[in-house]
Design a protein around this motif. Structure first.
Motif, PDB file in Angstrom:
ATOM      1  N   PRO A  51      -0.664  -8.889   9.940  1.00  0.00           N
ATOM      2  CA  PRO A  51       0.554  -9.400  10.678  1.00  0.00           C
ATOM      3  C   PRO A  51      -0.193 -10.522  11.569  1.00  0.00           C
ATOM      4  O   PRO A  51      -1.272 -10.592  12.153  1.00  0.00           O
ATOM      5  CB  PRO A  51       0.968  -8.197  11.722  1.00  0.00           C
ATOM      6  N   PRO A  52       0.534 -11.268  12.433  1.00  0.00           N
ATOM      7  CA  PRO A  52       0.057 -12.397  13.348  1.00  0.00           C
ATOM      8  C   PRO A  52      -0.515 -11.743  14.560  1.00  0.00           C
ATOM      9  O   PRO A  52       0.063 -10.861  14.677  1.00  0.00           O
ATOM     10  CB  PRO A  52       1.456 -13.363  13.541  1.00  0.00           C
ATOM     11  N   LYS A  53      -1.502 -12.446  14.795  1.00  0.00           N
ATOM     12  CA  LYS A  53      -2.156 -11.947  16.168  1.00  0.00           C
ATOM     13  C   LYS A  53      -1.432 -12.267  17.400  1.00  0.00           C
ATOM     14  O   LYS A  53      -1.619 -11.602  18.245  1.00  0.00           O
ATOM     15  CB  LYS A  53      -3.510 -12.823  16.233  1.00  0.00           C
ATOM     16  N   THR A  54      -0.584 -13.426  17.295  1.00  0.00           N
ATOM     17  CA  THR A  54       0.226 -13.677  18.511  1.00  0.00           C
ATOM     18  C   THR A  54       1.593 -13.702  17.880  1.00  0.00           C
ATOM     19  O   THR A  54       2.022 -14.087  17.043  1.00  0.00           O
ATOM     20  CB  THR A  54      -0.447 -14.990  19.087  1.00  0.00           C
ATOM     21  N   ALA A  55       2.520 -13.576  18.794  1.00  0.00           N
ATOM     22  CA  ALA A  55       3.801 -13.727  18.827  1.00  0.00           C
ATOM     23  C   ALA A  55       4.191 -15.346  18.159  1.00  0.00           C
ATOM     24  O   ALA A  55       3.773 -16.203  18.512  1.00  0.00           O
ATOM     25  CB  ALA A  55       4.829 -13.434  20.069  1.00  0.00           C
ATOM     26  N   GLY A  56       4.770 -15.161  16.984  1.00  0.00           N
ATOM     27  CA  GLY A  56       5.157 -16.691  16.367  1.00  0.00           C
ATOM     28  C   GLY A  56       3.867 -17.208  15.486  1.00  0.00           C
ATOM     29  O   GLY A  56       3.927 -18.280  14.969  1.00  0.00           O
ATOM     30  N   GLY A  57       2.671 -16.318  15.436  1.00  0.00           N
ATOM     31  CA  GLY A  57       1.648 -17.101  14.818  1.00  0.00           C
ATOM     32  C   GLY A  57       1.513 -16.775  13.399  1.00  0.00           C
ATOM     33  O   GLY A  57       2.662 -16.126  12.692  1.00  0.00           O
ATOM     34  N   GLN A  58       0.648 -17.281  12.794  1.00  0.00           N
ATOM     35  CA  GLN A  58       0.633 -17.176  11.198  1.00  0.00           C
ATOM     36  C   GLN A  58       0.166 -15.890  10.892  1.00  0.00           C
ATOM     37  O   GLN A  58      -0.845 -15.344  11.475  1.00  0.00           O
ATOM     38  CB  GLN A  58      -0.276 -18.321  10.839  1.00  0.00           C
ATOM     39  N   GLU A  59       0.441 -15.376  10.026  1.00  0.00           N
ATOM     40  CA  GLU A  59       0.153 -14.043   9.090  1.00  0.00           C
ATOM     41  C   GLU A  59      -1.210 -14.504   8.413  1.00  0.00           C
ATOM     42  O   GLU A  59      -1.519 -15.539   8.018  1.00  0.00           O
ATOM     43  CB  GLU A  59       0.997 -13.674   8.166  1.00  0.00           C
ATOM     44  N   GLY A  60      -1.960 -13.451   8.521  1.00  0.00           N
ATOM     45  CA  GLY A  60      -3.341 -13.721   7.821  1.00  0.00           C
ATOM     46  C   GLY A  60      -3.268 -13.396   6.157  1.00  0.00           C
ATOM     47  O   GLY A  60      -2.324 -12.923   5.823  1.00  0.00           O
ATOM     48  N   THR A  61      -4.216 -13.753   5.534  1.00  0.00           N
ATOM     49  CA  THR A  61      -4.302 -13.514   3.919  1.00  0.00           C
ATOM     50  C   THR A  61      -5.480 -12.248   3.708  1.00  0.00           C
ATOM     51  O   THR A  61      -6.344 -12.380   4.215  1.00  0.00           O
ATOM     52  CB  THR A  61      -4.889 -14.826   3.378  1.00  0.00           C
ATOM     53  N   PRO A  62      -4.958 -11.265   2.805  1.00  0.00           N
ATOM     54  CA  PRO A  62      -5.690 -10.154   2.728  1.00  0.00           C
ATOM     55  C   PRO A  62      -6.790 -10.851   1.744  1.00  0.00           C
ATOM     56  O   PRO A  62      -6.399 -11.258   0.693  1.00  0.00           O
ATOM     57  CB  PRO A  62      -4.775  -9.109   1.976  1.00  0.00           C
ATOM     58  N   VAL A  63      -7.972 -10.426   1.839  1.00  0.00           N
ATOM     59  CA  VAL A  63      -9.092 -10.849   0.973  1.00  0.00           C
ATOM     60  C   VAL A  63     -10.112 -10.044   0.857  1.00  0.00           C
ATOM     61  O   VAL A  63     -10.337  -9.148   1.710  1.00  0.00           O
ATOM     62  CB  VAL A  63      -9.613 -12.301   1.737  1.00  0.00           C
ATOM     63  N   ILE A  64     -10.924 -10.236  -0.092  1.00  0.00           N
ATOM     64  CA  ILE A  64     -12.227  -9.543  -0.096  1.00  0.00           C
ATOM     65  C   ILE A  64     -13.399 -10.639  -0.345  1.00  0.00           C
ATOM     66  O   ILE A  64     -13.379 -11.533  -1.080  1.00  0.00           O
ATOM     67  CB  ILE A  64     -12.406  -8.448  -1.342  1.00  0.00           C
ATOM     68  N   TRP A  65     -14.293 -10.730   0.754  1.00  0.00           N
ATOM     69  CA  TRP A  65     -15.280 -11.695   0.756  1.00  0.00           C
ATOM     70  C   TRP A  65     -16.572 -11.289  -0.469  1.00  0.00           C
ATOM     71  O   TRP A  65     -16.995 -10.135  -0.636  1.00  0.00           O
ATOM     72  CB  TRP A  65     -16.103 -11.694   2.146  1.00  0.00           C
ATOM     73  N   ARG A  66     -16.766 -12.428  -1.002  1.00  0.00           N
ATOM     74  CA  ARG A  66     -17.900 -12.384  -2.036  1.00  0.00           C
ATOM     75  C   ARG A  66     -18.772 -13.551  -1.831  1.00  0.00           C
ATOM     76  O   ARG A  66     -18.611 -14.544  -1.014  1.00  0.00           O
ATOM     77  CB  ARG A  66     -17.293 -12.756  -3.457  1.00  0.00           C
ATOM     78  N   GLN A  67     -20.161 -13.292  -1.980  1.00  0.00           N
ATOM     79  CA  GLN A  67     -21.317 -14.260  -1.456  1.00  0.00           C
ATOM     80  C   GLN A  67     -22.176 -14.347  -2.652  1.00  0.00           C
ATOM     81  O   GLN A  67     -22.400 -13.502  -3.709  1.00  0.00           O
ATOM     82  CB  GLN A  67     -22.074 -13.434  -0.477  1.00  0.00           C
ATOM     83  N   ALA A  68     -22.671 -15.473  -2.757  1.00  0.00           N
ATOM     84  CA  ALA A  68     -23.624 -15.952  -3.721  1.00  0.00           C
ATOM     85  C   ALA A  68     -24.715 -16.915  -3.090  1.00  0.00           C
ATOM     86  O   ALA A  68     -24.295 -17.814  -2.030  1.00  0.00           O
ATOM     87  CB  ALA A  68     -23.064 -16.723  -4.830  1.00  0.00           C
ATOM     88  N   PRO A  69     -25.924 -17.013  -3.233  1.00  0.00           N
ATOM     89  CA  PRO A  69     -26.776 -17.871  -2.846  1.00  0.00           C
ATOM     90  C   PRO A  69     -26.553 -19.332  -3.144  1.00  0.00           C
ATOM     91  O   PRO A  69     -26.036 -19.763  -4.269  1.00  0.00           O
ATOM     92  CB  PRO A  69     -28.280 -17.519  -3.774  1.00  0.00           C
ATOM     93  N   LYS A  70     -26.783 -20.232  -2.012  1.00  0.00           N
ATOM     94  CA  LYS A  70     -26.721 -21.787  -2.411  1.00  0.00           C
ATOM     95  C   LYS A  70     -27.607 -22.048  -3.274  1.00  0.00           C
ATOM     96  O   LYS A  70     -27.319 -23.373  -4.106  1.00  0.00           O
ATOM     97  CB  LYS A  70     -26.560 -22.537  -1.228  1.00  0.00           C
ATOM     98  N   ALA A  71     -28.514 -21.494  -3.789  1.00  0.00           N
ATOM     99  CA  ALA A  71     -29.643 -21.978  -4.528  1.00  0.00           C
ATOM    100  C   ALA A  71     -28.892 -21.782  -6.175  1.00  0.00           C
ATOM    101  O   ALA A  71     -29.367 -22.555  -6.946  1.00  0.00           O
ATOM    102  CB  ALA A  71     -30.855 -21.126  -4.711  1.00  0.00           C
ATOM    103  N   ILE A  72     -27.846 -20.949  -6.459  1.00  0.00           N
ATOM    104  CA  ILE A  72     -27.233 -21.274  -7.401  1.00  0.00           C
ATOM    105  C   ILE A  72     -26.130 -22.364  -7.628  1.00  0.00           C
ATOM    106  O   ILE A  72     -25.206 -22.178  -6.847  1.00  0.00           O
ATOM    107  CB  ILE A  72     -26.504 -19.857  -7.977  1.00  0.00           C
TER     108      ILE A  72
END
Length: 293
Positions: free
Chosen positions: A73-94
């Protein structure tokens, strides 16, 4: 001495805060990394991050199915909803990391204030490359008559190319591709071509080979041995996770292996016997009849 327990994939992560490395902090709610206060040993974050949002598109390989039901849900009244995500990480060397290079580093969390990287966009960016790597059958080029035909008479050519479908996995997603032949170029080996044309041609009865001219037939004006080929251009579509078919921005061009056709000339003569009566008569199979160039 007991070996230490290895950290879990989301070690250092707490929902709504940052997961922390030795020098850099990554905030999953914004999708940004910042240098830790007082750190000076690294000029930039050595990792790259991807917000995996495809769990909302029906994916099945997320580490936690809670991403499907997580509410942001939005953090403030009238604010934008968040997006459900799962974060993934890879080395920049790739460089140009593949899906397998991105292990998950968080459980489901809400992303606010930044557009997550969309796996569908990533697939769209590389789909033409994957299309070109499909084992598409180029079909065959057929000729009537074959392998020998006659100078001055129409030789009928046609192709057996068909639409082909493939199921593969790209960036962890189920992708269905279709390759459809759209145009053909017939190369007759004597310097003449036909096409590009959508005409595939068709077979004709054996007793009409040398008398019927079709849209894809060709008449040779000189005897000889001619390598013939067919070049077909395919257009493609793809769909992700049983979604609607999307056009592939580009084409695939394939050429068949050369097939040699022998062009002969004819000679006529009066003979006394049929080949049945005299197998050695002029023009009978196995005799040295000068019928070829």
């Amino acid at each position: 001495m007991t070996a230490p327990t290895p950290p879990s994939p989301d070690a250092g992560f707490q929902a709504g805060s940052a997961f922390v490395g030795a020098t850099w902090e990554f905030d999953p709610s914004t999708g940004k990394s910042t240098r830790r206060t007082g750190s000076t040993d690294a000029a930039e974050d050595p990792n790259q991050y991807m917000a995996d949002v495809h769990c909302r598109a029906g994916g099945t390989d997320t580490p936690d199915r809670g991403c499907l039901t997580l509410q942001c849900p939005p953090k403030t009244a009238g604010g934008q909803e968040g997006t459900p995500v799962i974060w993934r990480q890879a080395p920049k060397a790739i460089t140009n990391p593949q899906w397998s290079d991105y292990p998950p580093v968080s459980g489901p969390t809400c992303l606010y204030g930044s557009e997550p990287q969309n796996v569908l966009t990533d697939i769209a960016a590389r789909i033409l490359t994957d299309f070109h790597q499909l084992p598409v059958n180029p079909g065959t080029l057929e000729a009537q008559p074959f392998p020998n035909t006659l100078k001055g008479g129409p030789t009928n050519f046609y192709t057996t190319t068909t639409a082909q479908t493939f199921d593969t996995t790209i960036l962890g997603q189920a992708v269905h591709l279709t390759a459809t032949p759209t145009t053909h170029t017939y190369t007759f080996g004597d310097g003449q071509t036909l096409g590009p044309t959508p005409a595939t041609g068709y077979p004709t009865p054996a007793n009409t080979w040398l008398t019927t001219e079709t849209r894809t037939s060709h008449t040779y004006t000189a005897t000889g041995n001619y390598p013939t080929t067919l070049t077909t251009t395919y257009t493609g579509t793809y769909s992700v996770n049983n979604g609607p078919p999307l056009p592939i921005n580009g084409t695939l061009t394939l050429t068949t292996t050369p097939k040699t056709i022998h062009v002969w000339k004819t000679e006529t003569a009066l003979v006394a016997d049929t080949c049945e009566q005299n197998p050695h008569s002029w023009g009978c199979p196995g005799t040295n009849t000068p019928t070829k160039h």
